[in-house]
Design an enzyme around this catalytic site. Structure first.
Site, PDB file in Angstrom:
ATOM      1  N   SER A 103      16.612  69.699  62.002  1.00  0.00           N
ATOM      2  CA  SER A 103      15.950  68.410  61.762  1.00  0.00           C
ATOM      3  C   SER A 103      14.513  68.543  61.250  1.00  0.00           C
ATOM      4  O   SER A 103      13.646  67.747  61.616  1.00  0.00           O
ATOM      5  CB  SER A 103      16.011  67.530  63.017  1.00  0.00           C
ATOM      6  OG  SER A 103      17.365  67.285  63.375  1.00  0.00           O
ATOM      7  N   ASN A 156      19.571  74.563  52.946  1.00  0.00           N
ATOM      8  CA  ASN A 156      21.004  74.816  53.124  1.00  0.00           C
ATOM      9  C   ASN A 156      21.725  73.510  52.798  1.00  0.00           C
ATOM     10  O   ASN A 156      21.666  72.559  53.577  1.00  0.00           O
ATOM     11  CB  ASN A 156      21.263  75.255  54.569  1.00  0.00           C
ATOM     12  CG  ASN A 156      22.735  75.422  54.864  1.00  0.00           C
ATOM     13  OD1 ASN A 156      23.581  75.335  53.969  1.00  0.00           O
ATOM     14  ND2 ASN A 156      23.056  75.650  56.136  1.00  0.00           N
ATOM     15  N   GLU A 210      17.644  78.459  64.949  1.00  0.00           N
ATOM     16  CA  GLU A 210      18.156  77.099  64.793  1.00  0.00           C
ATOM     17  C   GLU A 210      18.822  76.675  66.102  1.00  0.00           C
ATOM     18  O   GLU A 210      20.013  76.938  66.308  1.00  0.00           O
ATOM     19  CB  GLU A 210      19.187  77.033  63.662  1.00  0.00           C
ATOM     20  CG  GLU A 210      18.639  77.388  62.296  1.00  0.00           C
ATOM     21  CD  GLU A 210      19.430  76.706  61.172  1.00  0.00           C
ATOM     22  OE1 GLU A 210      18.798  76.041  60.357  1.00  0.00           O
ATOM     23  OE2 GLU A 210      20.662  76.821  61.147  1.00  0.00           O
ATOM     24  N   GLY A 221      20.954  68.544  62.671  1.00  0.00           N
ATOM     25  CA  GLY A 221      21.605  67.310  62.234  1.00  0.00           C
ATOM     26  C   GLY A 221      21.517  66.178  63.241  1.00  0.00           C
ATOM     27  O   GLY A 221      22.207  65.176  63.127  1.00  0.00           O
ATOM     28  N   GLU A 240      27.154  76.474  62.580  1.00  0.00           N
ATOM     29  CA  GLU A 240      28.397  75.785  62.186  1.00  0.00           C
ATOM     30  C   GLU A 240      29.511  76.796  61.917  1.00  0.00           C
ATOM     31  O   GLU A 240      30.675  76.541  62.210  1.00  0.00           O
ATOM     32  CB  GLU A 240      28.127  74.891  60.963  1.00  0.00           C
ATOM     33  CG  GLU A 240      27.326  73.657  61.371  1.00  0.00           C
ATOM     34  CD  GLU A 240      26.426  73.085  60.289  1.00  0.00           C
ATOM     35  OE1 GLU A 240      26.617  73.391  59.097  1.00  0.00           O
ATOM     36  OE2 GLU A 240      25.497  72.328  60.649  1.00  0.00           O
TER      37      GLU A 240
END
Ligand code: 13P
Length: 252
Positions: free
Chosen positions: A214, A10, A168, A174, A98
């Site tokens: 990550s 992504n 996720e 991140g 997000e």
């Protein structure tokens, strides 16, 4: 039944057309003809045409990061599934955290987008995952079950194998703080159990559940060796060809 590993990158809001083309070219050289792992990359919308053209005949699929639930209309700034399909996109990420946290993609919106993928002939990659607060207050499982019910609840058993799930955990995205293989496996097993409680055995057995958060070349093998982890949805490490290729190599 063994599930074919699936590694998806992504790219988020990185890489305009020229940079995206350059990265796709390296991936094409490295991955054309490799048969054992399914690979997809999700560039930003504007870079999709360049990446589709570059990856033609490479076996690497192109995914979108989002779509609108209508086919067309007065929706300024939006892109429909039908447009993505026409552009050569195969998969579409839906419900990324997000999108949920920053752009108002509620469970109800995620459901509409999953159905829009089916209408357009796109394969949805449906993301679920809890925040740190939710994990620390013992709600992680309940949150993931709620997200699954909203996103998948109205699909038939025959439709489900077209869906890829991605667990996720928001706290791992991140942050460099990956879920341990055991933590990830535990939630993946819960997700498969959720499927097994509702659908015939071919559904939980056949559906792929990716881990995201990550993932790097150095931790991929440990995660991918877990029985219910069928691949990875990779953010930061997907932007650097060597890093992404190391993750694909770990899946072989
Ligand atoms: P990172 O790999 O950068 O943590 O991002 C994961 C992700 O959100 C993929 O969709």
């Amino acid at each position: 039944m063994s599930r074919r590993p699936f590694i998806a990158g992504n790219w988020k809001m990185h890489k305009g057309p020229a940079e995206a083309d350059a990265l796709a070219e390296v991936l094409k050289r490295a991955l054309t003809g490799q048969g054992s792992v399914d690979v997809a990359v999700a560039p930003p919308f504007l870079s999709v045409p360049a990446v589709v053209a570059r990856l033609k005949h490479s076996g690497v699929h192109v995914a979108a990061q989002n779509l609108h639930w209508e086919q067309q209309g007065a929706f300024t700034g939006e892109i429909s599934g039908e447009m993505l399909r026409q552009a050569g996109v195969t998969y579409c990420i839906v419900g990324h955290s997000e999108r949920r946290a920053l752009f108002g993609d509620t469970d109800a919106v995620v459901e509409k987008k999953v159905h829009a993928c089916f209408r357009a002939g796109l394969l949805p990659i449906v993301c679920v995952g809890e925040t740190l607060d939710e994990r620390e207050s013992g709600q992680a499982e309940a949150v993931v079950r709620r997200q699954l019910a909203a996103a998948l609840g109205k699909l038939t058993a025959d439709q489900l194998p077209s869906v890829t799930l991605a667990y996720e955990p928001v706290w791992a995205i991140g942050t460099g703080r990956t879920a341990s293989p055991a933590q990830a496996q535990e939630m993946h097993a819960t997700i498969r159990e959720w499927l097994a409680e509702r659908y015939p055995p071919f559904v939980p057995r056949g559906m792929r559940i990716l881990y995201g958060g990550s993932v790097k070349g150095s931790n991929a093998a440990g995660l991918l060796s877990q029985p219910d982890i069928d691949g990875a949805l990779v953010g930061g490490a997907a932007l650097v060809s060597e890093d992404f290729l190391a993750i694909v190599a770990a899946a072989r």
